[in-house]
Design an enzyme around this catalytic site. Sequence first.
Site, PDB file in Angstrom:
ATOM      1  N   ASN A  72      62.774  49.035  16.144  1.00 61.32           N
ATOM      2  CA  ASN A  72      63.030  49.485  14.769  1.00 61.32           C
ATOM      3  C   ASN A  72      64.396  50.150  14.670  1.00 61.32           C
ATOM      4  O   ASN A  72      65.142  49.919  13.708  1.00 61.32           O
ATOM      5  CB  ASN A  72      61.922  50.434  14.297  1.00 61.32           C
TER       6      ASN A  72
ATOM      7  N   ARG B 247      54.533  72.565  22.157  1.00 62.24           N
ATOM      8  CA  ARG B 247      55.015  71.704  21.064  1.00 62.24           C
ATOM      9  C   ARG B 247      55.949  72.465  20.123  1.00 62.24           C
ATOM     10  O   ARG B 247      57.001  71.953  19.725  1.00 62.24           O
ATOM     11  CB  ARG B 247      53.817  71.143  20.286  1.00 62.24           C
TER      12      ARG B 247
ATOM     13  N   ASN C 149      58.507  57.951   8.667  1.00 62.91           N
ATOM     14  CA  ASN C 149      57.872  57.315   9.824  1.00 62.91           C
ATOM     15  C   ASN C 149      57.480  55.893   9.458  1.00 62.91           C
ATOM     16  O   ASN C 149      57.223  55.591   8.297  1.00 62.91           O
ATOM     17  CB  ASN C 149      56.611  58.093  10.231  1.00 62.91           C
TER      18      ASN C 149
ATOM     19  N   HIS D 121      54.639  52.902  10.584  1.00 59.99           N
ATOM     20  CA  HIS D 121      53.380  52.746  11.327  1.00 59.99           C
ATOM     21  C   HIS D 121      52.879  51.311  11.153  1.00 59.99           C
ATOM     22  O   HIS D 121      52.917  50.772  10.041  1.00 59.99           O
ATOM     23  CB  HIS D 121      52.332  53.738  10.811  1.00 59.99           C
TER      24      HIS D 121
ATOM     25  N   ASP E 191      50.277  60.239  11.165  1.00 59.34           N
ATOM     26  CA  ASP E 191      50.439  59.048  10.320  1.00 59.34           C
ATOM     27  C   ASP E 191      49.937  59.302   8.898  1.00 59.34           C
ATOM     28  O   ASP E 191      49.201  58.492   8.317  1.00 59.34           O
ATOM     29  CB  ASP E 191      49.729  57.836  10.948  1.00 59.34           C
TER      30      ASP E 191
ATOM     31  N   GLU F  80      58.031  45.344   9.767  1.00 58.28           N
ATOM     32  CA  GLU F  80      58.496  46.728   9.980  1.00 58.28           C
ATOM     33  C   GLU F  80      60.014  46.785   9.872  1.00 58.28           C
ATOM     34  O   GLU F  80      60.584  47.652   9.207  1.00 58.28           O
ATOM     35  CB  GLU F  80      58.083  47.237  11.368  1.00 58.28           C
TER      36      GLU F  80
HETATM   37  C1  GAR Z   1      56.277  50.244  16.165  1.00 59.45           C
HETATM   38  O1  GAR Z   1      55.320  49.214  16.018  1.00 59.45           O
HETATM   39  C2  GAR Z   1      55.933  51.413  15.285  1.00 59.45           C
HETATM   40  O2  GAR Z   1      55.408  51.033  14.054  1.00 59.45           O
HETATM   41  C3  GAR Z   1      54.916  52.131  16.127  1.00 59.45           C
HETATM   42  O3  GAR Z   1      55.449  52.090  17.423  1.00 59.45           O
HETATM   43  C4  GAR Z   1      56.175  50.879  17.563  1.00 59.45           C
HETATM   44  C5  GAR Z   1      57.546  51.208  18.115  1.00 59.45           C
HETATM   45  O4  GAR Z   1      58.251  50.023  18.386  1.00 59.45           O
HETATM   46  N1  GAR Z   1      54.717  53.483  15.682  1.00 59.45           N
HETATM   47  C6  GAR Z   1      53.522  54.068  15.636  1.00 59.45           C
HETATM   48  O5  GAR Z   1      52.502  53.538  16.040  1.00 59.45           O
HETATM   49  C7  GAR Z   1      53.516  55.479  15.055  1.00 59.45           C
HETATM   50  N2  GAR Z   1      52.194  55.955  14.912  1.00 59.45           N
HETATM   51  P1  GAR Z   1      59.813  50.053  18.571  1.00 59.45           P
HETATM   52  O6  GAR Z   1      60.089  51.124  19.630  1.00 59.45           O
HETATM   53  O7  GAR Z   1      60.153  48.688  19.062  1.00 59.45           O
HETATM   54  O8  GAR Z   1      60.437  50.385  17.240  1.00 59.45           O
END
Ligand code: GAR
Length: 204
Positions: A19, A69, A111, A113, A149, A178
């Site tokens: 992304n 955290r 974000n 998701h 999320d 995405e």
């Molecule tokens: C993506 O599919 C994103 O939507 C998901 O992690 C992946 C990261 O891929 N995020 C979540 O699940 C957040 N809860 P990337 O590193 O190739 O962008």
Amino acid sequence: MNRGSRPRLGILLSGRGSNFEAIAKNVFKGSLDCDIGFVFSNKPDAPGLELARKFGLPYGTIPSAGMGRAEFDAQVASLLLGKKIDLVCLAGYMRILSGHFVSKFPNRLLNIHPSLLPAFPGLDAQYQALQHGVKLTGCTVHFVDEQLDSGPILLQAPVPVLDEDTLETLSQRILAEEHRIYTEAIAWVLEGNFRIEGRRVLRT
Ligand code: GAR
């Protein structure tokens, strides 16, 4: 958002960074009118950081070992504020953010998701969709709040689940969407022509 110069994006990632790559390519070719001011990962070995290095973008990490955290997030927030980041984009950043962090970036924290929220929050959303047997899933870009999320939804894209789908084929088709809607949502937020009513993000 824009303080007279081009707005600066901060990208937070924990892994692959596809992304981030899609966003960066849109910035480089001028389809997004902003700069990437910093790429941060909580994982020093995240492939996404290597991509940032390859693109010549500023990047960094803070080792989280032994840190709570709240303390970790406070350090990340001040790092990003120090880099004059206007809009923070979580791109596969697999940590829930503290309230303190969220409060530092009001309506400036996004974000992505891989499901049609509120369905299938959390890890392995594509697997959850297959297991549940839904015929339609997709992806969501939303503002971030302190829940997992959660937060007001900017954009969603549907992706049908095909009988022959495997986890890989479904994830791949969701990922293509995405990459498309994250840039669209960022452009919308940068333009600033939205208002939030309750959980609804409306065009102005
Ligand atoms: C993506 O599919 C994103 O939507 C998901 O992690 C992946 C990261 O891929 N995020 C979540 O699940 C957040 N809860 P990337 O590193 O190739 O962008």
